[in-house]
Every structure is written in C-alpha cells, then in structure tokens.
Design an enzyme around this catalytic site. Sequence first.
Site, PDB file in Angstrom:
ATOM      1  N   TYR A 177       0.753  -1.252  -0.003  1.00  0.00           N
ATOM      2  CA  TYR A 177      -0.019  -0.015   0.008  1.00  0.00           C
ATOM      3  C   TYR A 177       0.915   1.430  -0.064  1.00  0.00           C
ATOM      4  O   TYR A 177       0.828   2.127  -1.163  1.00  0.00           O
ATOM      5  CB  TYR A 177      -0.922   0.103   1.265  1.00  0.00           C
ATOM      6  CG  TYR A 177      -1.718   1.065   1.396  1.00  0.00           C
ATOM      7  CD1 TYR A 177      -2.249   1.911   0.498  1.00  0.00           C
ATOM      8  CD2 TYR A 177      -1.922   1.699   2.895  1.00  0.00           C
ATOM      9  CE1 TYR A 177      -3.268   3.001   0.557  1.00  0.00           C
ATOM     10  CE2 TYR A 177      -2.704   2.846   3.190  1.00  0.00           C
ATOM     11  CZ  TYR A 177      -3.177   3.248   2.188  1.00  0.00           C
ATOM     12  OH  TYR A 177      -4.169   4.422   2.331  1.00  0.00           O
ATOM     13  N   SER A 210       3.318  -6.734   9.189  1.00  0.00           N
ATOM     14  CA  SER A 210       2.912  -5.806   9.889  1.00  0.00           C
ATOM     15  C   SER A 210       1.402  -5.836  10.872  1.00  0.00           C
ATOM     16  O   SER A 210       0.742  -4.842  11.065  1.00  0.00           O
ATOM     17  CB  SER A 210       2.499  -4.298   8.972  1.00  0.00           C
ATOM     18  OG  SER A 210       1.644  -4.873   7.944  1.00  0.00           O
ATOM     19  N   ASN A 235      11.599 -11.491   9.770  1.00  0.00           N
ATOM     20  CA  ASN A 235      11.392 -10.801   8.664  1.00  0.00           C
ATOM     21  C   ASN A 235      11.943  -9.148   8.853  1.00  0.00           C
ATOM     22  O   ASN A 235      12.629  -8.669   8.279  1.00  0.00           O
ATOM     23  CB  ASN A 235       9.968 -10.703   8.229  1.00  0.00           C
ATOM     24  CG  ASN A 235       9.577 -12.130   7.488  1.00  0.00           C
ATOM     25  OD1 ASN A 235      10.415 -12.964   7.404  1.00  0.00           O
ATOM     26  ND2 ASN A 235       8.097 -12.033   7.450  1.00  0.00           N
ATOM     27  N   TYR A 288       5.283  -6.735  16.960  1.00  0.00           N
ATOM     28  CA  TYR A 288       5.428  -5.878  15.682  1.00  0.00           C
ATOM     29  C   TYR A 288       6.236  -4.485  15.856  1.00  0.00           C
ATOM     30  O   TYR A 288       7.054  -4.185  15.497  1.00  0.00           O
ATOM     31  CB  TYR A 288       4.214  -5.626  15.327  1.00  0.00           C
ATOM     32  CG  TYR A 288       4.301  -4.373  14.176  1.00  0.00           C
ATOM     33  CD1 TYR A 288       4.822  -4.780  12.985  1.00  0.00           C
ATOM     34  CD2 TYR A 288       3.410  -3.371  14.468  1.00  0.00           C
ATOM     35  CE1 TYR A 288       4.932  -3.631  12.169  1.00  0.00           C
ATOM     36  CE2 TYR A 288       3.423  -2.356  13.652  1.00  0.00           C
ATOM     37  CZ  TYR A 288       4.219  -2.270  12.340  1.00  0.00           C
ATOM     38  OH  TYR A 288       4.171  -1.352  11.584  1.00  0.00           O
ATOM     39  N   ASN A 347      -2.203   6.487  11.481  1.00  0.00           N
ATOM     40  CA  ASN A 347      -2.965   5.863  10.716  1.00  0.00           C
ATOM     41  C   ASN A 347      -3.218   6.162   9.299  1.00  0.00           C
ATOM     42  O   ASN A 347      -3.667   7.189   8.986  1.00  0.00           O
ATOM     43  CB  ASN A 347      -4.536   5.636  11.404  1.00  0.00           C
ATOM     44  CG  ASN A 347      -4.421   4.751  12.560  1.00  0.00           C
ATOM     45  OD1 ASN A 347      -3.720   5.294  13.668  1.00  0.00           O
ATOM     46  ND2 ASN A 347      -5.499   3.969  12.722  1.00  0.00           N
ATOM     47  N   LEU A 393      -9.612   0.491  10.196  1.00  0.00           N
ATOM     48  CA  LEU A 393     -11.141   0.658  10.437  1.00  0.00           C
ATOM     49  C   LEU A 393     -11.500   1.283   9.290  1.00  0.00           C
ATOM     50  O   LEU A 393     -12.729   0.876   8.935  1.00  0.00           O
ATOM     51  CB  LEU A 393     -11.064   1.798  11.203  1.00  0.00           C
ATOM     52  CG  LEU A 393     -12.609   2.351  11.827  1.00  0.00           C
ATOM     53  CD1 LEU A 393     -13.364   1.239  12.260  1.00  0.00           C
ATOM     54  CD2 LEU A 393     -12.472   3.463  12.774  1.00  0.00           C
ATOM     55  N   SER A 442     -17.597  -3.809  13.886  1.00  0.00           N
ATOM     56  CA  SER A 442     -17.779  -3.758  15.197  1.00  0.00           C
ATOM     57  C   SER A 442     -17.068  -2.427  15.947  1.00  0.00           C
ATOM     58  O   SER A 442     -16.147  -1.959  15.381  1.00  0.00           O
ATOM     59  CB  SER A 442     -16.998  -4.993  15.733  1.00  0.00           C
ATOM     60  OG  SER A 442     -17.471  -6.146  15.217  1.00  0.00           O
ATOM     61  N   TYR A 484     -15.321  -1.298  19.398  1.00  0.00           N
ATOM     62  CA  TYR A 484     -14.779  -2.042  20.374  1.00  0.00           C
ATOM     63  C   TYR A 484     -14.976  -1.105  21.591  1.00  0.00           C
ATOM     64  O   TYR A 484     -13.619  -0.380  21.872  1.00  0.00           O
ATOM     65  CB  TYR A 484     -13.432  -2.560  19.945  1.00  0.00           C
ATOM     66  CG  TYR A 484     -13.582  -3.890  19.110  1.00  0.00           C
ATOM     67  CD1 TYR A 484     -13.914  -4.854  19.570  1.00  0.00           C
ATOM     68  CD2 TYR A 484     -13.091  -3.535  17.732  1.00  0.00           C
ATOM     69  CE1 TYR A 484     -14.052  -5.925  18.613  1.00  0.00           C
ATOM     70  CE2 TYR A 484     -13.311  -4.429  16.868  1.00  0.00           C
ATOM     71  CZ  TYR A 484     -13.667  -5.712  17.262  1.00  0.00           C
ATOM     72  OH  TYR A 484     -13.839  -6.637  16.271  1.00  0.00           O
ATOM     73  N   ARG A 501      -8.324   8.380  17.057  1.00  0.00           N
ATOM     74  CA  ARG A 501      -6.907   8.034  16.290  1.00  0.00           C
ATOM     75  C   ARG A 501      -6.701   9.050  15.032  1.00  0.00           C
ATOM     76  O   ARG A 501      -7.532   9.804  14.713  1.00  0.00           O
ATOM     77  CB  ARG A 501      -7.001   6.676  15.514  1.00  0.00           C
ATOM     78  CG  ARG A 501      -7.274   5.408  16.259  1.00  0.00           C
ATOM     79  CD  ARG A 501      -6.157   5.173  17.286  1.00  0.00           C
ATOM     80  NE  ARG A 501      -6.129   4.099  18.153  1.00  0.00           N
ATOM     81  CZ  ARG A 501      -6.414   4.003  19.239  1.00  0.00           C
ATOM     82  NH1 ARG A 501      -6.782   5.031  19.949  1.00  0.00           N
ATOM     83  NH2 ARG A 501      -6.662   2.939  20.164  1.00  0.00           N
TER      84      ARG A 501
END
Length: 325
Positions: free
Chosen positions: A14, A76, A91, A140, A169, A192, A208, A210, A223
């Site tokens: 990406y 990731s 990795n 990670y 993000n 998300l 969902s 959370y 975020r």
Amino acid sequence: MSAKKYLVTGGAGYVGSVVATHLLEAGHAVTVLDDLSTGFRAGVPEGAEFIEGRIQDAAKWLDPSYDAVLHFAASSQVGESVAKPEKYWENNVGGSMALLAAMRAAGVRTLVFSSTAATYGEPVSTPITETDPTAPTSPYGATKLAVDHMIGAECVAHGLAAVSLRYFNVAGAYAARSGVTAGERHDPESHLIPLVLQVALGTRPSISVYGDDYPTPDGTCVRDYIHVADLAEAHLRALDAATAGEHLICNLGNGNGFSVREVIETVREVTGHPVPEVMAARRDGDPAVLVASAQAAHRRLGWSPSRADLTGIVADAWAFARNKS
C-alpha cells in the site's frame, strides 16, 4: 531534486507503491523489490523495474548505482506478531540487518525507513512527540523499534544518512497521473476505514465498535489519520533532508484525532449506506487516544499534511474500494 535512482523495498504494498509512484512522477528511476507475500504485482507502478525477491537477499541486486533505499518491506499485523513473534523478528529485524549490510557493501549511504507509532506503546501524553518513551506492547512494535536502534548505530559507526518516519493511521488512496489509483488491499484487513467501507460495499454485514466508554467526547477511541499521498510526499522530503551520520526520527500524522464513531458517520455520509454497528467489548491494549505531534517533520522536513479532511480521505478510499471490487 535532480533525477536519481532508488530501491523501494516492499514497493508492491500500500504505502510503498504510492511512494514509488511519487518518485516516478518526480522523474526518478525506481526499482521495486518485493516478495509479494503481502504485496500485489498489480500494485507495482508502471515505469518501475520490478524484482520479485526478499530483502534478506538484497545484496544480489543492490549496487553503487543506487542513490538511496526506501525500506517498507515488513510483516505488519499486530495480532499475528503476538501469535508468531519469530516471523516478525526474522522478517523485520533479520531482513533489515541484511539490507543494511548490503547497503554498506554497495556504498549506498542514504535510507528512509518506514517505522511506526507502535514503537511508543501506551502514550504517556498527547500529542505524542519523538522524545516520548518507547515501550512497544507487541512484537511488531518491538521489531520496528529494534530496527530503529540498528539504523541509529549504523549512522554513528558508518556514516549512514537515515530518516525513520513513524506513521500513525494511514488511509485514503492516490490517483496517479497514469490514471491508476493505489489504495488499501490488505488480506486480512485490519484497518478501520477499509473495514467500514466493506460494510458499505455489502461484503461485511456490520462494523464492530470495540468499547464506547473511553474518556473521549463520544466514548470511542480516537486516532490520527493521515492521507497516504501526504505520507508519500514526506518520504520525498526525507530523502532531501537525510544527513550523513545522523538518524532523524519524525512522526507523521495530522495532529488531530477522529473517533471511531466519527469515521463511521463520515463513511455513511460519503457512501449513502447506513453502516450497521455492533457493540463489542474493549480490546486489550487499545489506548483511548493516539494522536501525533508532527512538529519535527514540519521543522526538519518542511512538511505539513495538506489532505487532513476526514471526508476527503474517506472519499478517496471509497473511490478505490468501488473500483477494486
């Protein structure tokens, strides 16, 4: 910046593909190195040379003709890193160690590294600055921090010029001049915005939420979302700012946060879909607020985000999601 030659590891993914596209559009020569374990051959931009291979074997292809390396190749998924930490150490750390050795042998002395806000773990203050403590809560994040430490030592010992960019993000999509649009196509998807867009597309029944009892304005987590094109532009500026013997670390974010509910509502407005919600229990380790201070990037790179509007970010992601599906 005069025309140069760059190796982009993980350039079929990406962020890597969008950065590779920006480099090509700026007139540079680009080679993408990717093993396609999580990337997509279709993501390699037109005009880039493509090598299917692992960064552990970078010495096979890296030579003195390259001016710099932009390093995105990594595992990731936070949850997977908890279940399979050995994969992440091999990795992310082992691969980066091999890449640094290959760069040293070839005399390639500039690196831009794709780091992460996961290096900070639970924030001690908001917004997060580069001087805040690093205490990752997953393998990670720990492996990314380990690579940052390796890069810092390489700069001191061998004069490497390096910039680590710690993302928050990343979202949105980029429409290249060629007419090809690059966006998120992770499998499995954990972010998300594309998950909510899957609901709008009818491939997921609901989203969902959370926890709705966090100490935030609407009770859901907040975020910091940054447009992938803004992110790519920061990488080009980082190449210009890299200085021999220095390891510069910069956070990349908008400096503002959006809650889970704000994201869902924005998707409803952009797509016209009702997007059903399902309440779920809080997830362990989810901080209430994660927002970046990008003042160091502004000061050292001359960079500021220009696509900070959540509606625009979602609209770009929606356009890509519809075309991809």
